[in-house]
Scaffold this active site. Structure first.
Site, short mmCIF file in Angstrom:
data_model
loop_
_atom_site.label_atom_id
_atom_site.label_comp_id
_atom_site.label_asym_id
_atom_site.label_seq_id
_atom_site.Cartn_x
_atom_site.Cartn_y
_atom_site.Cartn_z
CE1 TYR B 285 -4.26 -1.03 -0.53
CE2 TYR B 285 -3.43 -2.92 0.67
CZ TYR B 285 -4.39 -2.34 -0.15
OH TYR B 285 -5.44 -3.08 -0.60
CG HIS B 442 -5.08 -2.73 3.73
ND1 HIS B 442 -5.98 -3.55 3.10
CD2 HIS B 442 -5.36 -1.47 3.28
CE1 HIS B 442 -6.76 -2.83 2.30
NE2 HIS B 442 -6.41 -1.57 2.40
#
Lengths: 765, 765
Positions: B285, B442
């Site tokens: 990410y 996440h």
């Protein structure tokens, strides 16, 4: 004695080449001329060595190989000589040490000749003397697993490997040694060694098998160095008597010898090779056997040119090199038909040798130079020099692999192997279909099986062997029991299994009697290539007729594979057709249930090694399965009926030592069927990579697949695409003629065609 | 209005950089100087375009990229404009079409500037007009899965992607358009678009999260083009009011907003990045967020240089580029910590951009040029031009990845990630140990987990995410439910699981409160590198202290990994430590039983996804497991007691859609233990390839591994090699000082050392 031997050789030549007056004459002349044999004369020759010396420094490929070999041998000389008492299986210390010794001995001999440095000759001498001291003291090898135990190694096969290489080393230092030293070596090492692998092991020596080829060549090579005509005769024609039990089998379950069978090197050249140069055991063993076949042929050509060994059986040895190179995927890996270890390729030392010899003795085909260039090394002899010069001079032309049909059997009438190739958007699409004979003891029960490749990637795999060659942890590096219980079985392959039994009921004797029959091979049409063959003996009372077509069509991104299996039987049976797809399952168009606990799919014939992961049925005409592998999507569309069971299985059940690869399979099962068909279409399409994360063309282009006509004479299959095009594939099942007229009526429309098949677009409203 | 905006910006600057007089002054000066904003000014600048034009044809990397982009855009122009009504999830047609559109628009804008060809400007104009026509008619996207549905796409995130790219295109053609056209576009497309993803979706816009970063940047980029100070303020500081429910969560289970949390671009820069430039969500990410972070920073630097955005938080943006490049394996693939798709690498377009911007705005570090050269393309702007010139001029220096310890958390005090690297005989050995904070939505529950690489190959894998990004067949390309039930769970990772429950009981809120604590990171010794950290919150009442050392020693072919986990608990528990080894099991030194039918290892917390393939026990001190992968052997030696259960498991149970990869695991289970330890040594050794079929060094070099001392203060481990050497690893568990003196007695011998650890050879009779 000397004269007598020569006459005898001439006589042999007369017998073998009775049809060739020229050979006879030349051989005869030569026999008179030869006085004393030169050394070296087998692989290196005196004149060859002179040429090499003259070229050194000017032939990069040769020079680089020489430098590499020199570095390797120098390191070994520095490490010192070790000749341990034999003890281990392959993969173990004593095995690997003796193996390394013979490889290094051969290289050291060559270095002595090329570099004129006695350091190398002396090293060879010292090691040979060490062997001459050890060998007479050795009993048979302590490991008892082999049907033919060696002395240095656990099997005579490896002892023979040793002698094939060491004979070359001896040839190279022959003149460096005194006569006394030579006599000592021949008496204590070479002659007893040759006798042990032949006279003492007729069950090993007197066969038609790659083992015997090694044995014959070992004896033949040392015979040539020692100029021993009696031994040479033994090598070429085998032992006169052997008393082999006709029921005896080897460790792989293969028969030792058929009654009345010819033996010796020439018989091994005659029988396992088809006229197309296909070796019945398959490419992995063909590769293994190529080295003794070709190196002995080279030696014979050098020492006994009158034998014209390269012309034997219409030049089959040279043909076989081309055949073997064609039996590879886009990366040069051999198709793992029968027992074959995956990853073995034309980069192996045997193929370096084969390509060099093929180039030098086979008319300098420049396409072989492109393979040699990829290999990046050459054999250190005249043939390697010629290749290196060719590459240096930029003479190479591409080696283009074409679609090819290779017959099996001594006379080319025992089935075969077909390879269809089409260029694709992501590398060549290659279909390999096997409709051959059993393939001796390394054969699998897989009539009409296939494997499918895209580029160097397996799409539908052939499992290959269950063995980790020379990795000691895995059963001493030998065949694992799963090779018999899994790898050889029919369910392991992508072909029809009837009632969960293997072809010929897995019986080697029965399997060895039969082969499939070709129906059609046609690679002449740039849009459609076909192979079609029939099998009637695998299951008595059942005929299996499989037709596989690679088809190019503008409504598909890529050429696709059409797979049609027609089964006709006298009885009701259950039929399974597995596809060992490679990759991760993406989606199906039908529902299935996954198991809460996994059970084996069956209890024998290989089924005990498959976990049943899921099972489903479909109410629609087609079942569709998509998977993803190596940045590519694949979709199999297959025609189904409501009673078909669709099974997802995975290899690995009953595998107590984790010997198997846990790879997936999709199995179409048709229960209680008499006459039936399996019709499937396999697409490769689209692209995805995790760096750009964009999926293109991730879905099938097939809307519907349908059998629109089927009887004992014809089949017609309609392919409907998502772009709303309709194609009809018309096929005649029992008339191979290319000129016959055919006519069938489908939905009141009459279709006519000439020859076996027709692919045509049809217009629908 | 114009003046007011400028004053407002200057005021913002004052507030942000109150500590920086220089920034204030310069910003203030600039605000006065700027009259009318130039175009382009975001990524391309007027002067930049002039430089580019002057260099064209002389900068290969730039020229090649330009040619590639031109070919791509030309093909799209030829294909015609398509602006479909939104309908699909990612992977579906309308999604991929709109995605392609924004990528092409940005490129076409650039081509117009560089090539001065109105064809491209016109194409951009036409497509923008089509969007301006469509957009006002759109309801929210018909797919309802997202917590923040977009209009063009199923989630605001993708709408924001669109605007980040299209703002650049608009900037490029700004002066090509008439004022009327611009007003039309701004009124009907850009302003409502920016309002929709911000005012209408505060739960998306007003967060600290990569989603919001995209949203903030989208609004900010279009604000800069339109010179709209109010919008820019919204981008930088978020919405003033949002009424977000403090309990609200997003689709991944992450909290939308902590009470009192700052929002907007600057807050997103402030909070998720540690002072070392580690982004708390993990490298996958971080890579995704890098593009908006850096492209907006570049635009701000060009339009508002007085903001000195690249100096913000001690230059964290530029640091983060270097950090991200270090979070890769030998092939440039990001370590898949937390939710990460394997195979994503520094070859992605985001990293091309990051490396270019890092080089241009970060002081021309020439080691970035070697990465750019590997990437083989550049961004088509001033920064890409500078990189291409640098590469052309041969200025690149190697980018050397070193062992590095990266802190996590806004202030760098919330644990971290350590990478230890040693050169190896077959590529670099890299250990990644994670002792970080949760990592937002996440994050995975994997305190003190690790993964291990040799070259670009995984030896012990981190599973990564359970998602096939943008592959429609797999859940629309979105997170699969197995991401929650499998990928995030603790048993999925190579760390301790207590009583078959995940860390923090798999509770996101609890996990978000805690992080592990570093105990020691030391990469200063060329023979021993260590990372050691403690976790006390994952299981209340239990302390886990893991120490991992990469050790070079002449008795081993290669550096090896020593893994020491000390567990101290108030209660008796069952502890599992899995190793997700990659490859085929070769052998074990203990007996195990394989299951006749496979059952899941448990029924929750990820255990339900593991098949229990085999289980065994050992009566000896050590259990040894060897496997083979990518031509290499690996052996794990672990200290065992008689009560330990040794489990072989395989991923894939309860996986009805075949979403998981069926990969293996070896699990060491210690039942009913209070205080215990897991001590293991992992070697990579030997070589085998199927072409030469020779196995070298196929066996472990470890004869015995033993804990010779263990209490709450110290551990001592003895390593005995097959070459009969003995080594002692002495470790202080509760004193981090590098200067403390330690002393323990083992077998009546006193050992002394200074600092946390000592590795020493001991002589035995």
């Amino acid at each position: 004695m000397f004269l007598k031997n020569k006459v005898q050789i001439a006589f042999i030549v007369l017998v073998i080449f009775s049809a060739s007056c020229k050979a006879q004459t030349k051989g005869d002349t030569n026999a008179k001329k030869i006085k004393k044999q030169e050394h070296p004369s087998l692989i290196l020759t005196k004149s060859g060595v002179e040429s090499i010396k003259a070229q050194l420094g000017n032939v990069p490929l040769f020079d680089e190989t020489l430098a590499k070999v020199k570095a390797e041998v120098d390191a070994e000389i520095l490490a010192g000589i070790e000749v341990p008492i034999p003890k281990d299986f392959s993969g173990g210390y004593t095995h690997e040490r003796h193996k390394k010794n013979f490889l290094i001995l051969q290289k050291a001999g060559v270095l002595y000749q090329i570099l004129d440095d006695e350091l190398y000759a002396n090293y060879v001498k010292d090691m040979l003397m060490a062997y001459a001291k050890l060998y007479p003291t050795l009993p048979v090898h302590p490991q008892t697993r082999s049907y033919a135990r060696g002395k240095l190694f656990w099997q005579c096969l490896n002892d023979s490997n040793w002698l094939v290489y060491v004979a070359q080393a001896y040839d190279c230092v022959y003149n460096y040694l005194t006569e006394k030293e030579r006599n000592h070596l021949e008496k204590n090492l070479f002659k007893p060694f040759a006798d042990f692998i032949s006279i003492n092991n007729p069950q090993f020596f007197n066969r038609v098998h790659n083992h015997s080829t090694w044995g014959n060549v070992a004896v033949g090579m040392i015979a040539l160095v020692m100029d021993d005509a009696k031994l040479l005769d033994r090598a070429l024609h085998g032992l006169k008597t052997d008393n082999i039990d006709p029921d005896a089998k080897d460790n792989d379950g293969g028969f030792i010898k058929k009654p009345g069978q010819k033996v010796g090197f020439l018989a091994n050249l005659e029988e396992p090779f088809s006229p197309d140069g296909y070796y019945t055991e398959g490419p992995y063993y063909q590769r293994y056997a190529m080295y003794p076949f070709l190196v002995f042929a080279e030696a014979l050509q050098n020492v006994k040119p009158e034998l014209k060994i390269f012309e034997y059986k219409d030049g089959v040895l040279l043909k076989s090199i081309n055949t073997l190179l064609n039996l590879t995927d886009a990366d040069g890996n051999f198709f793992p038909l029968n027992d074959g270890q995956k990853g073995m390729s034309y980069y192996s030392r045997e193929l370096v040798s084969a390509v060099n010899i093929g180039y030098f003795f086979g008319g300098n085909n420049t396409n072989l130079l492109s393979i040699a260039k990829q290999q990046g090394e050459v054999q250190l002899d005249d043939s390697g020099l010629a290749v290196a010069i060719g590459v240096r001079n930029g003479l190479e032309t591409p080696f283009v692999k074409k679609s090819i049909n290779l017959s099996d059997g001594k006379n080319g009438d025992e089935g075969g192997v077909a390879i269809l190739r089409f260029p694709g958007s992501k590398g060549e699409l290659s279909l390999v279909m096997k409709y051959s004979a059993q393939g001796l003891s390394h054969g699998h029960y897989d009539k009409l099986s296939f494997s499918y490749y895209e580029g160097g990637c397996e799409v539908i795999q052939d499992y290959g062997m269950a063995r980790f060659v020379n990795i000691q942890q895995k059963g001493g590096g030998n065949y694992l029991k799963e090779n018999t219980t899994w790898a050889k079985q029919t369910i392991t392959h992508n072909t029809i299994v009837q009632n969960e039994t293997s072809h010929f009921n897995g019986d080697f004797e029965t399997g060895s009697l039969h082969h499939s029959e070709i129906y059609l091979f046609d690679a002449s049409n740039p849009k459609v290539q076909l192979i079609s063959a029939k099998e009637t003996n695998a299951y008595p009372g059942t005929e299996i007729h499989r037709t596989m077509a690679l088809i190019k069509n503008d409504n598909f991104e890529n050429s696709f594979l059409l797979d049609i299996v027609k089964v006709t039987s006298e009885n009701e049976n259950q039929y399974d057709l597995p596809y060992y797809y490679m990759g991760q399952l993406m989606s199906t168009n039908f529902d299935y249930e996954t198991a809460e606990s996994l059970k084996p799919l069956g209890n024998k014939n290989g089924y005990q090694h498959l976990w049943k992961e899921a099972s489903g049925k479909t109410l629609t005409e087609n079942a569709q399965v998509s998977w993803f592998n190596a940045q590519r999507f694949y979709t199999l569309t297959t025609i189904t009926s409501k009673t078909d069971e669709l099974i997802f299985a995975r290899i690995g059940a009953n595998d107590p030592n984790f010997n198997l690869r846990k790879e997936p399979s999709f199995i179409i099962r048709k229960p209680n069927s008499k006459d039936t068909y399996f019709v499937s279409l396999l697409e490769s399409h689209g692209h995805y990579n995790p760096v750009d994360e964009i999926a293109t063309n991730a879905f099938s282009s097939v809307k519907n697949l349908k059998v629109v006509y089927s009887d004992h004479l014809y089949m017609a299959i309609e392919i409907e695409t998502k772009s709303n095009k309709n194609y009809l594939f018309l096929f005649s099942l029992n008339d191979q003629s290319k000129t016959s007229n055919h006519q069938i009526k489908i939905d009141d429309i009459t279709y006519e065609w000439i020859g076996v098949y027709k692919l045509t677009e049809i217009l629908k409203n």
